[in-house]
Motif scaffolding. Structure first.
Motif, PDB file in Angstrom:
ATOM      1  N   MET A 316     -15.771 -30.978  -6.076  1.00 25.87           N
ATOM      2  CA  MET A 316     -15.206 -30.611  -7.593  1.00 25.87           C
ATOM      3  C   MET A 316     -14.572 -31.808  -8.174  1.00 25.87           C
ATOM      4  SD  MET A 316     -16.407 -27.649  -7.854  1.00 25.87           S
ATOM      5  CE  MET A 316     -15.879 -27.364  -9.469  1.00 25.87           C
ATOM      6  N   VAL A 317     -13.662 -32.579  -7.564  1.00 26.93           N
ATOM      7  CA  VAL A 317     -13.220 -33.819  -8.244  1.00 26.93           C
ATOM      8  C   VAL A 317     -14.214 -34.936  -8.629  1.00 26.93           C
ATOM      9  CG1 VAL A 317     -11.782 -35.870  -7.770  1.00 26.93           C
ATOM     10  CG2 VAL A 317     -10.866 -33.481  -7.085  1.00 26.93           C
ATOM     11  N   LEU A 318     -15.278 -34.993  -7.572  1.00 27.96           N
ATOM     12  CA  LEU A 318     -16.364 -35.995  -7.958  1.00 27.96           C
ATOM     13  C   LEU A 318     -16.935 -35.316  -9.023  1.00 27.96           C
ATOM     14  CD1 LEU A 318     -17.637 -36.786  -4.041  1.00 27.96           C
ATOM     15  CD2 LEU A 318     -16.250 -38.217  -5.948  1.00 27.96           C
ATOM     16  N   ALA A 325     -17.072 -39.103 -17.247  1.00 28.60           N
ATOM     17  CA  ALA A 325     -17.500 -40.289 -17.545  1.00 28.60           C
ATOM     18  C   ALA A 325     -18.770 -40.004 -18.331  1.00 28.60           C
ATOM     19  CB  ALA A 325     -18.037 -41.024 -16.258  1.00 28.60           C
ATOM     20  N   ARG A 326     -19.409 -39.040 -18.286  1.00 27.82           N
ATOM     21  CA  ARG A 326     -20.735 -38.649 -18.962  1.00 27.82           C
ATOM     22  C   ARG A 326     -20.113 -38.291 -20.391  1.00 27.82           C
ATOM     23  NH1 ARG A 326     -25.537 -34.474 -17.790  1.00 27.82           N
ATOM     24  NH2 ARG A 326     -26.759 -35.101 -19.479  1.00 27.82           N
ATOM     25  N   LEU A 327     -19.043 -37.744 -20.483  1.00 27.18           N
ATOM     26  CA  LEU A 327     -18.606 -37.192 -21.955  1.00 27.18           C
ATOM     27  C   LEU A 327     -17.918 -38.267 -22.640  1.00 27.18           C
ATOM     28  CD1 LEU A 327     -16.706 -34.008 -21.039  1.00 27.18           C
ATOM     29  CD2 LEU A 327     -18.964 -33.983 -22.361  1.00 27.18           C
TER      30      LEU A 327
END
Length: 329
Positions: A316-318, A325-327
């Motif tokens: 879940m952290v990954l 990062a995508r947002l």
């Protein structure tokens, strides 16, 4: 949005898990039986068609619904559909009640009940197992169940979600595992058995589909456990288990928590003639050579629970970092 879909699915499954005999799983069981009855002729090419219908077609249907919702109703509805698909395909509560019941029986000193529960869970003759072997087999079956019900689904869903195919990955993985197990079981109980060609096709496809998820799970166990020992066991002892993918996971587990494993050779020994359990010893079945580590104890069951949950947190952290990062990107 795969992070949010997985998070909500796991939370809902913890609060309200699917019942053992639910309409979804019953429907898939009937679907697999119908496909084998109508398309299994014993020939290799027909076996490929039957396997594709049983696994690929449901995956494509799940993907089609996902895309239709995204196009006509917007991405929030597509995310809700992903949550529904994940809720049906992954979850600890689909197997954890077996683990909990056996652990409670061992904690209470009732080894007879623990053997009975293990026998009912895996359809094996556990009547002669000593306490340490009960614990060892519970560890092995539980770790493999966690992989197939949780981490394998997460791997295929997450990888394909990057290309917009997330629900298809989850359904394909679970259906591949299910038909391989179900058609093998039908052959054992001699009720409308699947042909050897169909069983071989299903087993080969499952081994290929599970190859990458098995190694991702093993790596996660190494990261959250004893890394060097897990990698060493993975490299040197995985081949000692009957199945390559399962061997990778179990060897990494052995090193991660320093427990001696190798009891996966105790395979299903349920007599197909309705006479009850066969003795594994009478069938010439012996344990595989064990991995190094401490003899399995009741405390290792708690270590396995911690290992699995830390791996979930790692996942879940990954995913959260990738989503952030995508947002931001």
């Amino acid at each position: 949005m795969s992070f949010f879909a997985i998070l909500f699915a796991l939370l809902i499954e913890q609060v309200r898990p699917l019942a053992r005999h639910n309409p979804i799983h019953n429907g898939l069981r009937l679907w697999a039986r119908w496909v084998s009855r109508n398309f299994d002729t014993g020939r290799r090419q027909h076996a490929v068609v039957a396997w594709s219908l049983a696994t690929v077609l449901p995956a494509l249907l799940a993907l089609g619904v996902h895309w239709l919702l995204a196009v006509f109703l917007g991405w929030p509805f597509a995310v809700l559909w992903s949550v529904a698909v994940l809720y049906a395909t992954l979850g600890f509560r689909q197997f954890s009640h077996h683990f909990t019941a056996i652990r409670d029986a061992l904690d209470g000193g009732d080894e007879v009940l623990a053997r009975q529960l293990l026998a009912e869970w895996q359809q094996v003759d556990a009547s002669e197992l000593p306490r340490s072997e009960i614990v060892r087999h519970v560890i092995e079956y539980s770790v493999l169940a966690a992989h197939r019900h949780v981490f394998g689904v997460l791997a295929w869903f997450s990888v394909l979600a990057a290309f917009g195919f997330g629900p298809a990955g989850a359904v394909l993985y679970r259906m591949s595992e299910f038909v391989n197990r179900y058609w093998r079981h039908r052959a054992q109980v001699q009720t409308q058995p699947a042909s050897p060609a169909l069983q071989s096709t299903a087993a080969g496809a499952w081994a290929a589909i599970d190859w990458l998820p098995a190694r991702i799970t093993a790596l996660a166990f190494a990261v959250v456990g004893s890394f060097e020992d897990a990698i060493d066991c993975w490299r040197n002892y995985a081949q000692r288990f009957p199945n390559d993918n399962d061997g990778v996971i179990l060897a990494a587990t052995s090193g991660a928590v320093n427990v001696r494993l190798g009891g996966e050779a105790l395979k299903s020994a349920y007599a197909p003639n309705g006479q009850g359990f066969r003795s594994s010893a009478a069938e010439g079945m012996v344990d595989t050579e064990s991995t190094p580590g401490r003899e399995a104890e009741i405390g290792h069951l708690r270590s396995i629970v911690g290992l699995v949950w830390r791996s979930v947190v790692l996942w879940m952290v990954l995913l959260a970092l990738l989503t952030l990062a995508r947002l931001l990107g």
